[in-house]
Design an enzyme around this catalytic site. Structure first.
Site, PDB file in Angstrom:
ATOM      1  NE  ARG A  73     -45.146  33.670  38.042  1.00  0.00           N
ATOM      2  CZ  ARG A  73     -46.064  34.183  38.855  1.00  0.00           C
ATOM      3  NH1 ARG A  73     -46.068  35.449  39.109  1.00  0.00           N
ATOM      4  NH2 ARG A  73     -46.971  33.411  39.441  1.00  0.00           N
ATOM      5  CB  THR A  74     -45.499  29.634  32.242  1.00  0.00           C
ATOM      6  OG1 THR A  74     -44.764  29.540  33.460  1.00  0.00           O
ATOM      7  CG2 THR A  74     -44.767  28.888  31.149  1.00  0.00           C
ATOM      8  CE  LYS A 101     -67.667  17.956  25.279  1.00  0.00           C
ATOM      9  NZ  LYS A 101     -67.774  18.270  23.861  1.00  0.00           N
ATOM     10  NE  ARG A 122     -47.122  25.355  33.999  1.00  0.00           N
ATOM     11  CZ  ARG A 122     -46.764  26.378  34.763  1.00  0.00           C
ATOM     12  NH1 ARG A 122     -47.583  26.831  35.686  1.00  0.00           N
ATOM     13  NH2 ARG A 122     -45.583  26.947  34.614  1.00  0.00           N
ATOM     14  CG  HIS A 150     -41.172  25.404  34.446  1.00  0.00           C
ATOM     15  ND1 HIS A 150     -41.344  25.894  33.165  1.00  0.00           N
ATOM     16  CD2 HIS A 150     -41.921  26.187  35.254  1.00  0.00           C
ATOM     17  CE1 HIS A 150     -42.161  26.928  33.220  1.00  0.00           C
ATOM     18  NE2 HIS A 150     -42.531  27.135  34.477  1.00  0.00           N
TER      19      HIS A 150
HETATM   20  N1   CP Z   1     -42.852  30.455  37.332  1.00  0.00           N
HETATM   21  C1   CP Z   1     -43.986  29.938  36.875  1.00  0.00           C
HETATM   22  O1   CP Z   1     -44.016  28.857  36.231  1.00  0.00           O
HETATM   23  O2   CP Z   1     -45.101  30.675  37.186  1.00  0.00           O
HETATM   24  P1   CP Z   1     -46.574  30.300  36.768  1.00  0.00           P
HETATM   25  O3   CP Z   1     -46.918  28.995  37.482  1.00  0.00           O
HETATM   26  O4   CP Z   1     -47.435  31.446  37.227  1.00  0.00           O
HETATM   27  O5   CP Z   1     -46.614  30.091  35.297  1.00  0.00           O
END
Ligand code: CP
Length: 323
Positions: A73-74, A101, A122, A150
């Protein structure tokens, strides 16, 4: 007679953006006024997409997507968001990058900083977003740092409540599941400090909310109940049931996961005593904790929640990256 209020245009809102060129590392950065601005722009983005499909706000801009943990999603909503704003993406993944590496996070960030106008990161380390921000000249947007935060999920969660229920003030929000490692819960609880809400917590004792997060809710008088069971009484009071996945990948003791994995399942029976106008949210992905039998219930907001996420990320990108 008083002059009618003239609302600012999207261009005017973006011109005076307090986020222009800034990092987005933590929800702690956001004031109530800034949240209001973000959601006003997100609502404009929704209208724009529903009317025209695309805008040209970020035409010619390049957004680097650096996901060193799995994401559906993100990553894809940031990708869709910049494209719907007329920009483009540059995506790297860890398995095919020079991290293999031995390249450091800081050097990888310095590299992408040369090619794009902003970086979405991320990463599994709790301090990764802060380290990346130190290494980059351009803006870093935190898309999840370990089990800490998040921020964009917290923002889209609030926007979902506003769009679905009209307001956040006055709501009773019940968090269920893995409240220890669930970073989306930590970000959302921190954002809720701006609102008059009551919070209910239900989790296995071993996965209860970190003491700092609990203390912050208590100091604001928001924590109504904390339980190791989701009781019918808690459900009956709930306006937003926020279900979370057990974050198996973050468990230090795998036997604990086996012990608790089948507890806290939300299904049709759970919602029997729930209000008619409450909503069920989940940041997704889900495992066993949210039964598919809930999907057809109109109160299931978790698929709509994903779409709201694209509008919020469009708004944030525009406020950070627009010239
Ligand atoms: N909600 C969320 O962060 O989903 P993903 O891990 O799929 O990005």
């Amino acid at each position: 007679p008083p002059k009618p209020e003239v609302l600012p245009t999207l261009t005017e809102l973006l011109k005076s953006s307090p986020f222009k060129g800034k990092d987005v590392i933590s929800v702690k950065q956001f004031s109530k006024e800034e949240l209001h601005l973000l959601f006003t722009v997100a609502a404009e983005m929704r209208l724009g997409v529903e009317r025209d499909g695309c805008l040209d706000t970020l035409k010619g801009r390049v957004l680097c997507l650096m996901f060193f943990e799995p994401s559906t999603r993100t990553s894809s909503s940031f990708d869709a968001a910049i494209k719907r704003l007329g920009g483009q993406t540059l995506m790297i993944n860890e398995a095919h990058s020079s991290t293999q590496k031995g390249e450091s996070l800081a050097d990888t960030i310095r590299t992408l900083d040369q090619y794009g106008d902003a970086i979405v990161l991320r990463h599994p380390d709790n301090d990764s977003a802060g380290r990346a921000a130190k290494a980059a000249h351009g803006p870093i947007i935190n898309a999840g740092n370990g089990s800490r935060e998040h921020p964009t999920q917290g923002l889209l969660d609030l926007f979902t409540m506003r769009e679905e229920l009209g307001t956040v003030n006055g709501l009773t929000i019940t968090f269920v599941g893995d409240l220890k490692y669930g970073r989306t819960v930590h970000s959302l609880v921190e954002l809720l400090r701006h609102y008059n809400v009551q919070i209910q917590l239900a989790s296995p004792a071993a996965l209860s909310i970190p003491s700092k997060v609990r203390a912050s809710m208590q100091s604001r008088g928001q924590l109504a109940i904390e339980s190791d069971r989701l009781t019918p009484e808690m459900i009956a009071k709930t306006d937003v049931l926020y279900v979370t996945r057990l974050q198996k990948e973050r468990f230090e003791d795998p036997s604990l996961y086996e012990e608790v994995k089948d507890t806290f399942v939300v299904d049709g029976k759970t919602l029997k005593d729930a209000k008619a106008n409450m909503i069920v949210m989940h940041p997704l992905p889900r495992n066993l904790e949210l039964s598919e039998e809930v999907d057809d219930d109109p109160r299931a907001a978790y698929f709509r929640q994903m779409r709201y996420g694209m509008f919020v990320r469009m708004a944030l990108l525009a406020l950070v990256m627009a010239p």
